[in-house]
Design a protein around this motif. Structure first.
Motif, PDB file in Angstrom:
ATOM      1  N   LEU A  59       0.828  -1.207   0.000  1.00  8.16           N
ATOM      2  CA  LEU A  59       0.000   0.000   0.000  1.00  8.16           C
ATOM      3  C   LEU A  59       0.867   1.265   0.000  1.00  8.16           C
ATOM      4  N   GLY A  60       1.922   1.254   0.809  1.00 12.53           N
ATOM      5  CA  GLY A  60       2.801   2.417   0.855  1.00 12.53           C
ATOM      6  C   GLY A  60       3.532   2.634  -0.453  1.00 12.53           C
ATOM      7  N   TYR A  61       4.060   1.564  -1.034  1.00 13.67           N
ATOM      8  CA  TYR A  61       4.811   1.660  -2.289  1.00 13.67           C
ATOM      9  C   TYR A  61       3.916   2.149  -3.425  1.00 13.67           C
ATOM     10  N   THR A  62       2.745   1.527  -3.585  1.00 17.93           N
ATOM     11  CA  THR A  62       1.870   1.911  -4.695  1.00 17.93           C
ATOM     12  C   THR A  62       1.350   3.332  -4.538  1.00 17.93           C
ATOM     13  N   SER A  63       0.991   3.721  -3.300  1.00 13.24           N
ATOM     14  CA  SER A  63       0.484   5.078  -3.082  1.00 13.24           C
ATOM     15  C   SER A  63       1.554   6.125  -3.378  1.00 13.24           C
ATOM     16  N   ALA A  64       2.793   5.837  -2.973  1.00 14.05           N
ATOM     17  CA  ALA A  64       3.878   6.788  -3.215  1.00 14.05           C
ATOM     18  C   ALA A  64       4.139   6.960  -4.712  1.00 14.05           C
ATOM     19  N   HIS A  65       4.162   5.861  -5.456  1.00 15.31           N
ATOM     20  CA  HIS A  65       4.429   5.945  -6.897  1.00 15.31           C
ATOM     21  C   HIS A  65       3.269   6.583  -7.646  1.00 15.31           C
ATOM     22  N   ILE A  66       2.033   6.297  -7.210  1.00 17.94           N
ATOM     23  CA  ILE A  66       0.889   6.956  -7.844  1.00 17.94           C
ATOM     24  C   ILE A  66       0.952   8.463  -7.604  1.00 17.94           C
ATOM     25  N   GLY A  67       1.291   8.862  -6.389  1.00 17.17           N
ATOM     26  CA  GLY A  67       1.402  10.281  -6.071  1.00 17.17           C
ATOM     27  C   GLY A  67       2.459  10.971  -6.923  1.00 17.17           C
ATOM     28  N   ARG A  68       3.624  10.327  -7.089  1.00 16.23           N
ATOM     29  CA  ARG A  68       4.691  10.927  -7.904  1.00 16.23           C
ATOM     30  C   ARG A  68       4.285  11.018  -9.368  1.00 16.23           C
ATOM     31  N   THR A  69       3.584   9.995  -9.862  1.00 15.57           N
ATOM     32  CA  THR A  69       3.135  10.017 -11.255  1.00 15.57           C
ATOM     33  C   THR A  69       2.135  11.138 -11.490  1.00 15.57           C
ATOM     34  N   LEU A  70       1.226  11.325 -10.540  1.00 15.50           N
ATOM     35  CA  LEU A  70       0.235  12.392 -10.675  1.00 15.50           C
ATOM     36  C   LEU A  70       0.879  13.766 -10.612  1.00 15.50           C
ATOM     37  N   GLN A  71       1.939  13.902  -9.814  1.00 17.77           N
ATOM     38  CA  GLN A  71       2.643  15.188  -9.726  1.00 17.77           C
ATOM     39  C   GLN A  71       3.228  15.583 -11.074  1.00 17.77           C
ATOM     40  N   ARG A  72       3.648  14.581 -11.857  1.00 19.25           N
ATOM     41  CA  ARG A  72       4.281  14.866 -13.156  1.00 19.25           C
ATOM     42  C   ARG A  72       3.278  14.944 -14.297  1.00 19.25           C
ATOM     43  N   SER A  73       2.001  14.612 -14.023  1.00 25.30           N
ATOM     44  CA  SER A  73       1.010  14.556 -15.094  1.00 25.30           C
ATOM     45  C   SER A  73       0.395  15.931 -15.320  1.00 25.30           C
ATOM     46  N   PRO A  74       0.546  16.500 -16.522  1.00 26.13           N
ATOM     47  CA  PRO A  74      -0.025  17.835 -16.787  1.00 26.13           C
ATOM     48  C   PRO A  74      -1.544  17.804 -16.970  1.00 26.13           C
ATOM     49  N   SER A  75      -2.118  16.601 -17.187  1.00 26.40           N
ATOM     50  CA  SER A  75      -3.558  16.513 -17.443  1.00 26.40           C
ATOM     51  C   SER A  75      -4.385  16.489 -16.172  1.00 26.40           C
ATOM     52  N   VAL A  76      -3.737  16.424 -15.013  1.00 28.31           N
ATOM     53  CA  VAL A  76      -4.453  16.354 -13.735  1.00 28.31           C
ATOM     54  C   VAL A  76      -4.351  17.710 -13.038  1.00 28.31           C
ATOM     55  N   SER A  77      -5.491  18.269 -12.686  1.00 23.04           N
ATOM     56  CA  SER A  77      -5.502  19.561 -11.998  1.00 23.04           C
ATOM     57  C   SER A  77      -5.000  19.404 -10.569  1.00 23.04           C
ATOM     58  N   ASP A  78      -4.598  20.525  -9.967  1.00 25.62           N
ATOM     59  CA  ASP A  78      -4.120  20.482  -8.582  1.00 25.62           C
ATOM     60  C   ASP A  78      -5.196  19.982  -7.630  1.00 25.62           C
ATOM     61  N   GLN A  79      -6.425  20.403  -7.854  1.00 27.04           N
ATOM     62  CA  GLN A  79      -7.523  19.994  -6.981  1.00 27.04           C
ATOM     63  C   GLN A  79      -7.766  18.486  -7.092  1.00 27.04           C
ATOM     64  N   GLU A  80      -7.772  17.990  -8.323  1.00 26.86           N
ATOM     65  CA  GLU A  80      -8.000  16.561  -8.533  1.00 26.86           C
ATOM     66  C   GLU A  80      -6.839  15.738  -7.991  1.00 26.86           C
ATOM     67  N   ARG A  81      -5.611  16.244  -8.195  1.00 21.72           N
ATOM     68  CA  ARG A  81      -4.425  15.549  -7.693  1.00 21.72           C
ATOM     69  C   ARG A  81      -4.466  15.469  -6.169  1.00 21.72           C
ATOM     70  N   HIS A  82      -4.831  16.554  -5.538  1.00 24.94           N
ATOM     71  CA  HIS A  82      -4.912  16.581  -4.073  1.00 24.94           C
ATOM     72  C   HIS A  82      -5.978  15.608  -3.571  1.00 24.94           C
ATOM     73  N   LYS A  83      -7.107  15.530  -4.265  1.00 18.10           N
ATOM     74  CA  LYS A  83      -8.181  14.632  -3.859  1.00 18.10           C
ATOM     75  C   LYS A  83      -7.753  13.173  -3.957  1.00 18.10           C
ATOM     76  N   ILE A  84      -7.111  12.814  -5.083  1.00 20.67           N
ATOM     77  CA  ILE A  84      -6.698  11.423  -5.280  1.00 20.67           C
ATOM     78  C   ILE A  84      -5.650  11.019  -4.245  1.00 20.67           C
ATOM     79  N   VAL A  85      -4.648  11.867  -4.055  1.00 22.96           N
ATOM     80  CA  VAL A  85      -3.585  11.556  -3.093  1.00 22.96           C
ATOM     81  C   VAL A  85      -4.158  11.466  -1.682  1.00 22.96           C
ATOM     82  N   SER A  86      -5.100  12.345  -1.351  1.00 17.40           N
ATOM     83  CA  SER A  86      -5.707  12.317  -0.018  1.00 17.40           C
ATOM     84  C   SER A  86      -6.449  11.010   0.216  1.00 17.40           C
ATOM     85  N   ILE A  87      -7.166  10.539  -0.808  1.00 12.27           N
ATOM     86  CA  ILE A  87      -7.899   9.280  -0.686  1.00 12.27           C
ATOM     87  C   ILE A  87      -6.931   8.115  -0.464  1.00 12.27           C
ATOM     88  N   LEU A  88      -5.828   8.109  -1.219  1.00 13.15           N
ATOM     89  CA  LEU A  88      -4.841   7.038  -1.072  1.00 13.15           C
ATOM     90  C   LEU A  88      -4.212   7.052   0.316  1.00 13.15           C
TER      91      LEU A  88
END
Length: 323
Positions: A193-222
């Protein structure tokens, strides 16, 4: 009431565990049934993908675990006397333990599937199929059942004291089995859980198609899901790890059992909270499942108007988190 072998004050956990199990059963049963209905409707509409298979198995394992709680409440009210015979104790004991650890394994599969969908969306297409998901589910159920069968078979029912899933002091073989469950059922899932959540968070940080609000919501849920897992299962496995390691080393196991009895039993009872929290995190936070529930159950009230029942636009990463 005192146990013959270790003079354990068994009545001390009656009030605490009865309250925990009663509350979890009263809230968890309708939550799981409602979630299963939402999944059924989502499957009928052709949505969900392989996540649907994993979450369905997760909720089924939670529901089966929930259905054993009334019998554990009766067992507690009877001062830890199991009055329904060896066969019933073994059946209920296996159902409880198998579904506890099966649900943990399905949480790991859900986390790995999310990781593949977001971090490796193209190369994982051949793995993220309904057929692979169904096969993975079958493997989880089989291995969990065999593992629990091996560990619980000698220690499920004590005909003399009528204890079910309890033994004071525990045998060295059972202590080693419980240490193995702590490693495979808690430490390994925490790492996944820790490994996958960390890598998903880093991938979302680099993704230009994800807004800051959406990125924050997804990371918060994880983060909430990972912290929830550690909070529900952590105390039980940490206290249990200390208990079983100490029992393998101590010369006075009964003294240790008496000192840890109430704390261990309450932590044990809190693990059933996962049957209440899983529907919250994996269904009620899933936009598609909520949408299908609103469509199929007019009695489910919502603040949104008819136009808002259409699913809001989401980025590919956000969709991959739940589909």
């Amino acid at each position: 009431m005192l146990n013959d072998s270790c003079d354990i004050p068994l009545e001390t956990d009656k009030v605490g565990l009865t309250c925990i199990y009663s509350g979890i059963f009263a809230l968890g049963l309708p939550s799981n049934l409602l979630s299963l209905w939402g999944l059924y409707q989502l499957g009928r509409s052709g949505g969900g993908g392989c996540q649907l298979v994993y979450i369905l198995n997760l909720l089924l394992s939670d529901l089966l675990q929930l259905l054993t709680l009334p019998l554990w409440i009766l067992y507690l009210q009877g001062d830890h006397h199991w009055l329904y015979g060896r066969a019933a104790c073994e059946l209920v004991g296996y159902v409880f333990y198998v579904n506890v650890y099966a649900s943990v394994m399905f949480l790991c599969l859900i986390a790995l599937d999310r990781y593949l969908a977001i971090v490796h969306p193209l190369s994982s297409r051949g793995v993220r199929t309904m057929r692979v998901a169904a096969l993975a589910g079958l493997v989880v159920w089989t291995l969990t059942f065999l593992f629990c069968l091996w560990g619980l078979l000698p220690s499920v029912f004590d005909a003399k004291s009528q204890l079910c899933l309890e033994q004071y002091p525990v045998s060295p073989g059972y202590a080693r089995f419980k240490l193995a469950t702590a490693a495979l059922g808690f430490l390994l899932p925490c790492s996944i859980l820790g490994y996958t959540s960390a890598h998903i968070g880093r991938t979302l940080q680099r993704s230009p198609s994800v807004s800051d609000q959406e990125r924050h919501k997804i990371v918060s849920i994880l983060v909430v899901i990972t912290v929830n897992f550690m909070a529900v299962f952590g105390p039980y496995h940490l206290v249990g790890g200390y208990r079983f390691v100490s029992l393998l080393l101590t010369d006075d196991p009964c003294r240790l059992e008496r000192s840890l009895f109430l704390v261990y039993r309450l932590c044990y009872g809190l693990t059933s909270l996962n049957t209440l929290l899983d529907p919250l995190f994996y269904i009620f936070l899933c936009p598609n499942a909520r949408l299908e529930l609103r469509r199929s159950l007019p009695c489910v009230k919502t603040r949104r108007g008819p136009r808002d029942l259409r699913q809001p636009p989401q980025s590919a990463s956000s969709k991959a988190l739940w589909e």
